[in-house]
Motif scaffolding. Structure first.
Motif, short mmCIF file in Angstrom:
data_model
loop_
_atom_site.label_atom_id
_atom_site.label_comp_id
_atom_site.label_asym_id
_atom_site.label_seq_id
_atom_site.Cartn_x
_atom_site.Cartn_y
_atom_site.Cartn_z
N ASN A 1 11.05 67.87 -29.63
CA ASN A 1 10.30 68.72 -30.56
C ASN A 1 9.55 67.89 -31.59
N LEU A 2 10.20 66.82 -32.04
CA LEU A 2 9.57 65.92 -33.02
C LEU A 2 8.29 65.31 -32.45
N ILE A 3 8.35 64.82 -31.22
CA ILE A 3 7.19 64.18 -30.58
C ILE A 3 6.06 65.19 -30.38
N GLN A 4 6.40 66.38 -29.92
CA GLN A 4 5.37 67.42 -29.70
C GLN A 4 4.65 67.76 -31.00
N LYS A 5 5.41 67.89 -32.09
CA LYS A 5 4.81 68.21 -33.39
C LYS A 5 3.94 67.06 -33.89
N ALA A 6 4.39 65.82 -33.70
CA ALA A 6 3.64 64.66 -34.19
C ALA A 6 2.36 64.43 -33.39
N LEU A 7 2.34 64.86 -32.14
CA LEU A 7 1.15 64.65 -31.30
C LEU A 7 0.00 65.59 -31.64
N GLU A 8 0.29 66.73 -32.27
CA GLU A 8 -0.75 67.73 -32.53
C GLU A 8 -1.96 67.17 -33.29
N PRO A 9 -1.78 66.42 -34.38
CA PRO A 9 -2.95 65.94 -35.13
C PRO A 9 -3.76 64.86 -34.41
N VAL A 10 -3.16 64.21 -33.41
CA VAL A 10 -3.87 63.09 -32.76
C VAL A 10 -4.42 63.46 -31.38
N MET A 11 -4.21 64.70 -30.95
CA MET A 11 -4.68 65.08 -29.61
C MET A 11 -6.20 65.07 -29.51
N PRO B 1 -8.49 63.23 -31.37
CA PRO B 1 -8.98 61.85 -31.25
C PRO B 1 -8.67 61.22 -29.89
N MET B 2 -7.52 61.57 -29.30
CA MET B 2 -7.18 61.04 -27.98
C MET B 2 -8.10 61.61 -26.91
N ASP B 3 -8.43 62.90 -27.03
CA ASP B 3 -9.36 63.51 -26.06
C ASP B 3 -10.75 62.89 -26.16
N ILE B 4 -11.18 62.63 -27.39
CA ILE B 4 -12.50 62.02 -27.59
C ILE B 4 -12.56 60.64 -26.94
N LYS B 5 -11.47 59.88 -27.04
CA LYS B 5 -11.43 58.53 -26.47
C LYS B 5 -10.89 58.53 -25.03
N GLU B 6 -10.65 59.74 -24.49
CA GLU B 6 -10.16 59.91 -23.12
C GLU B 6 -8.89 59.11 -22.87
N GLN B 7 -8.01 59.16 -23.86
CA GLN B 7 -6.73 58.46 -23.73
C GLN B 7 -5.68 59.42 -23.18
N THR B 8 -4.68 58.85 -22.55
CA THR B 8 -3.60 59.67 -21.99
C THR B 8 -2.28 59.29 -22.67
N VAL B 9 -1.36 60.26 -22.69
CA VAL B 9 -0.05 60.01 -23.29
C VAL B 9 1.03 60.35 -22.26
N PHE B 10 2.02 59.47 -22.16
CA PHE B 10 3.15 59.67 -21.26
C PHE B 10 4.43 59.78 -22.09
N ILE B 11 5.21 60.82 -21.83
CA ILE B 11 6.44 61.07 -22.59
C ILE B 11 7.61 61.08 -21.62
N ALA B 12 8.66 60.35 -21.96
CA ALA B 12 9.85 60.28 -21.10
C ALA B 12 11.10 60.28 -21.97
N GLY B 13 12.04 61.16 -21.63
CA GLY B 13 13.30 61.22 -22.37
C GLY B 13 14.00 62.53 -22.10
N ASP B 14 15.30 62.54 -22.29
CA ASP B 14 16.10 63.75 -22.05
C ASP B 14 15.90 64.76 -23.17
N VAL C 1 6.00 59.42 -37.71
CA VAL C 1 5.58 59.24 -36.31
C VAL C 1 4.07 59.44 -36.16
N ILE C 2 3.50 60.39 -36.91
CA ILE C 2 2.04 60.61 -36.88
C ILE C 2 1.30 59.34 -37.27
N ASN C 3 1.76 58.68 -38.32
CA ASN C 3 1.10 57.46 -38.78
C ASN C 3 1.16 56.35 -37.73
N ILE C 4 2.29 56.28 -37.02
CA ILE C 4 2.41 55.28 -35.96
C ILE C 4 1.48 55.63 -34.80
N LEU C 5 1.44 56.91 -34.44
CA LEU C 5 0.56 57.34 -33.34
C LEU C 5 -0.92 57.13 -33.69
#
Length: 333
Positions: free
Chosen positions: A191-201, A203-216, A232-236
């Motif tokens: 849930n933390l990762i999903q929330k942190a990804l929202e503000p950077v999606m 910019p990632m789409d504009i640069k055609e970047q992809t994100v891979f998430i793995a974990g239980d 986490v947003i600042n790191i992303l």
């Protein structure tokens, strides 16, 4: 010394006792009276000498304390002897060491505050100067509508940048003052990762970047959800900014008996080796920093994570990418 009221009372009592003893001895024999008189004189004299010595020692301590108040911490008053005065000297020396350490800390904090004010002034000066120039241009009646729209847009961007800077600095100052009470809720990392990804999606789409998430799905830790999301947003954001178009960001998370770990890695340009020790320092901008970079995002992320019994580490290789590793320990280390 003899002007001291306590010593005057003591001498009066001793003299009275001696005089009484001499008179009583005189009734017995003249030899006894002489003997008692000599003993009384010796007793009073030795007492005066002892008190004189103690006064000198107290005077030395008084001079020592005045030196301390003037900032001289190099004096050592200890004598490593037995007795109340020696204990007092040792206690005063310990207090002196504490005051010296506090003085050094205050001096360091003063230097840090001066540097911070200088950095803040520098960061605010650039956008304010830019807005001042554009405001003057906007006042021109001959300015084309397209330019007027462009300048207005730039002013809005600069205002947003100033607002973010001031807000970030206020948050950092609160963390430094330890006035923020971080919650200890159970936070599912997914849930933390999903929330942190929202503000950077975007910019990632504009640069055609992809994100891979793995974990239980059941991986979690105890912390403050909103503050950790901000870290986490600042790191992303750092990863998105320094990863080329078409690049990828990988987020993995896991948990063991000691800690919960989140790894955020990109395949971007990487961080130069000489910049790595300083990237969590406020207002530090490395060689690969973007034009609009302020150098405060990673510093804030580091402070937020450290305030929650966590550790933030970074490894990077120039041209191959950067990896941020977050560990939230389950017990205080």
């Amino acid at each position: 010394m003899l002007r001291n009221r306590e010593i005057q009372i003591l001498l009066l009592i001793m003299s009275s006792i001696s005089l009484t003893a001499i008179v009583a001895a005189a009734f017995i024999s003249s030899i006894a009276a002489v003997f008692v008189t000599i003993l009384s004189i010796l007793l009073i004299g030795s007492s005066l000498l002892f008190m004189r010595w103690r006064y000198r020692e107290l005077e030395k301590l008084s001079v020592y304390l005045r030196e301390i108040s003037n900032g001289n911490d190099s004096l050592d008053v200890r004598d490593n002897q037995e007795g109340e005065l020696s204990i007092l000297k040792n206690d005063i020396y310990k207090v002196t060491l504490m005051l010296s350490e506090h003085r050094l800390l205050l001096h360091r904090d003063k230097l840090q505050l001066t540097d911070a004010i200088s950095d803040i002034s520098h960061q605010l000066k650039t956008p304010l100067t830019s807005m001042k120039v554009m405001a003057e241009l906007l006042s021109s009646p001959d300015l084309p509508p397209a330019k007027r729209t462009e300048f207005t847009h730039h002013i809005r961007i600069q205002l947003e940048r100033i607002d973010w800077l001031v807000s970030s600095l206020l948050k950092l100052s609160k963390m430094d003052a330890k006035t923020i009470q971080f919650k200890k809720d159970r936070i599912p990392v997914k849930n933390l990762i999903q929330k942190a990804l929202e503000p950077v999606m975007i910019p990632m789409d504009i640069k055609e970047q992809t994100v891979f998430i793995a974990g239980d799905d059941d991986v979690a830790f105890a912390g403050d959800f909103n503050w950790t999301v901000e870290a986490v947003i600042n790191i992303l954001k750092n990863g998105v900014e320094h990863t080329h178009e078409g690049g990828a960001i990988t987020i993995t998370f896991s948990e063991n008996t000691l800690f919960t770990e989140i790894v955020i890695a990109d395949n971007g340009k990487g961080i130069p080796k000489e910049d790595l020790p300083y990237i969590f320092k406020r207002f530090y901008k490395g060689k690969n920093a973007g034009e609009g970079s302020i150098g405060i995002g990673l510093a804030m992320a580091h402070s937020i994570i450290a305030s929650q019994n966590g550790v933030l580490d970074v490894t990077s290789e120039s041209g191959k990418g950067t990896q941020f590793r977050i560990k939230f320990y389950k017990q205080v280390i």
